[in-house]
Structure formats: structure tokens, C-alpha cells
Write an enzyme that holds these catalytic residues in place. Sequence first.
Site, PDB file in Angstrom:
ATOM      1  N   HIS A 113       0.841  -1.196   0.000  1.00 24.21           N
ATOM      2  CA  HIS A 113       0.000   0.000   0.000  1.00 24.21           C
ATOM      3  C   HIS A 113       0.869   1.236   0.000  1.00 24.21           C
ATOM      4  CE1 HIS A 113       0.574  -1.309   4.202  1.00 24.21           C
ATOM      5  NE2 HIS A 113       0.578  -0.031   4.530  1.00 24.21           N
ATOM      6  N   HIS A 115       0.977   5.128   0.959  1.00 25.66           N
ATOM      7  CA  HIS A 115       0.321   6.214   1.691  1.00 25.66           C
ATOM      8  C   HIS A 115       0.479   7.492   0.871  1.00 25.66           C
ATOM      9  CE1 HIS A 115       0.137   4.249   5.807  1.00 25.66           C
ATOM     10  NE2 HIS A 115       1.076   3.508   5.262  1.00 25.66           N
TER      11      HIS A 115
HETATM   12  P1  AMP Z   1       1.219   0.526   7.484  1.00 26.85           P
HETATM   13  O1  AMP Z   1       1.586   0.865   8.882  1.00 26.85           O
HETATM   14  O2  AMP Z   1       2.126   1.166   6.463  1.00 26.85           O
HETATM   15  O3  AMP Z   1       1.051  -0.948   7.270  1.00 26.85           O
HETATM   16  O4  AMP Z   1      -0.173   1.229   7.212  1.00 26.85           O
HETATM   17  C1  AMP Z   1      -1.391   0.597   7.430  1.00 26.85           C
HETATM   18  C2  AMP Z   1      -2.420   1.692   7.471  1.00 26.85           C
HETATM   19  O5  AMP Z   1      -3.691   1.104   7.316  1.00 26.85           O
HETATM   20  C3  AMP Z   1      -2.443   2.492   8.778  1.00 26.85           C
HETATM   21  O6  AMP Z   1      -2.184   3.855   8.497  1.00 26.85           O
HETATM   22  C4  AMP Z   1      -3.863   2.259   9.299  1.00 26.85           C
HETATM   23  O7  AMP Z   1      -4.407   3.411   9.902  1.00 26.85           O
HETATM   24  C5  AMP Z   1      -4.600   1.881   8.029  1.00 26.85           C
HETATM   25  N1  AMP Z   1      -5.795   1.062   8.214  1.00 26.85           N
HETATM   26  C6  AMP Z   1      -5.892  -0.091   8.920  1.00 26.85           C
HETATM   27  N2  AMP Z   1      -7.133  -0.581   8.826  1.00 26.85           N
HETATM   28  C7  AMP Z   1      -7.826   0.261   8.039  1.00 26.85           C
HETATM   29  C8  AMP Z   1      -9.168   0.314   7.560  1.00 26.85           C
HETATM   30  N3  AMP Z   1     -10.061  -0.634   7.883  1.00 26.85           N
HETATM   31  N4  AMP Z   1      -9.550   1.350   6.777  1.00 26.85           N
HETATM   32  C9  AMP Z   1      -8.667   2.301   6.436  1.00 26.85           C
HETATM   33  N5  AMP Z   1      -7.382   2.325   6.843  1.00 26.85           N
HETATM   34  C10 AMP Z   1      -6.978   1.319   7.646  1.00 26.85           C
END
Ligand code: AMP
Length: 127
Positions: A113, A115
Site C-alpha cells: 500500500h 500512503h
Molecule cells: P502501514 O503501517 O504502512 O502498514 O499502514 C497501514 C495503514 O492502514 C495504517 O495507516 C492504518 O491506519 C490503516 N488502516 C488499517 N485498517 C484500516 C481500515 N479498515 N480502513 C482504512 N485504513 C486502515
Amino acid sequence: MGEITAKRDPENGGTIFSKIIRKEIPAEIVFESDNVLAFKDIHPQAPVHVLIIPKVTDIESARTIDPKRHAQLLGDLYEAANSIAKQLGVFDSGFRLVLNSGPDSGQEVPHLHMHLLGGRKMNWPPG
Ligand code: AMP
């Protein structure tokens, strides 16, 4: 290679993002194409914070990108990022694209993913 197990969805062999792709849980979707989905981060770190993901579920992080197989997909992710930045009004002011990859980066969800962060002045170095 350190494994990221949090947020895995063992029932379906995917992650929480697989459920968002299948529309089984709600998300504020801002962009969708055949192979890319983007939605607002549930814990935003900036006024604009969007996650841009491939719909395929077998790319754990940037560490498992195969340039030969994924070249088109990577182009599509970056094209989506520019389009979303324009849509959400941060293209001209600037924005940050982050690919957390592996345990030390803080990656929690083992599904590639990107950001997209914007709408405020960013600090460097990042925390
Ligand atoms: P990472 O730490 O790079 O793996 O980022 C994962 C991101 O996913 C974090 O910023 C979380 O806030 C986001 N996240 C987790 N669950 C959800 C969800 N159901 N909807 C939207 N964002 C999410």
C-alpha cells in the site's frame, strides 16, 4: 525477511485490505479502477491521507515487487496517486508518497500500500 502478521485475515488468506477490496467492510473510497483501489486511512496522519493499493493480494510490500510482473501495476499506482492528489487538492502544494516495507518501517498490513499524505507541511527526517 521479517514477517508482518498483524492485521492478517487468516480466514481468507488475505488482510483487512482484502475485505475492503471485496466491499465486506466499509471504507471511504476515493478512486477505483480495474486493478487499483484507494480509500481514506482510518487514522489519518495529515488532512489528506489516502491508501492506494493494488487489488491483487499477493504483494506483501515493496520487498516482494517483481519488476517484470508488476511494472504496469506500479505505473498504475503512481498514476492513481497523481490523479487522487489533484482530486483532493494537494497536487500543486505537494504531497508525500510512502511505502512502509517490513517490520522496521512500521508496516502493519502485509498488502502493498502506498500512503498519500498531504494538506500540511511535512517534516524531514520522518519519525
Ligand atoms: P502501514 O503501517 O504502512 O502498514 O499502514 C497501514 C495503514 O492502514 C495504517 O495507516 C492504518 O491506519 C490503516 N488502516 C488499517 N485498517 C484500516 C481500515 N479498515 N480502513 C482504512 N485504513 C486502515
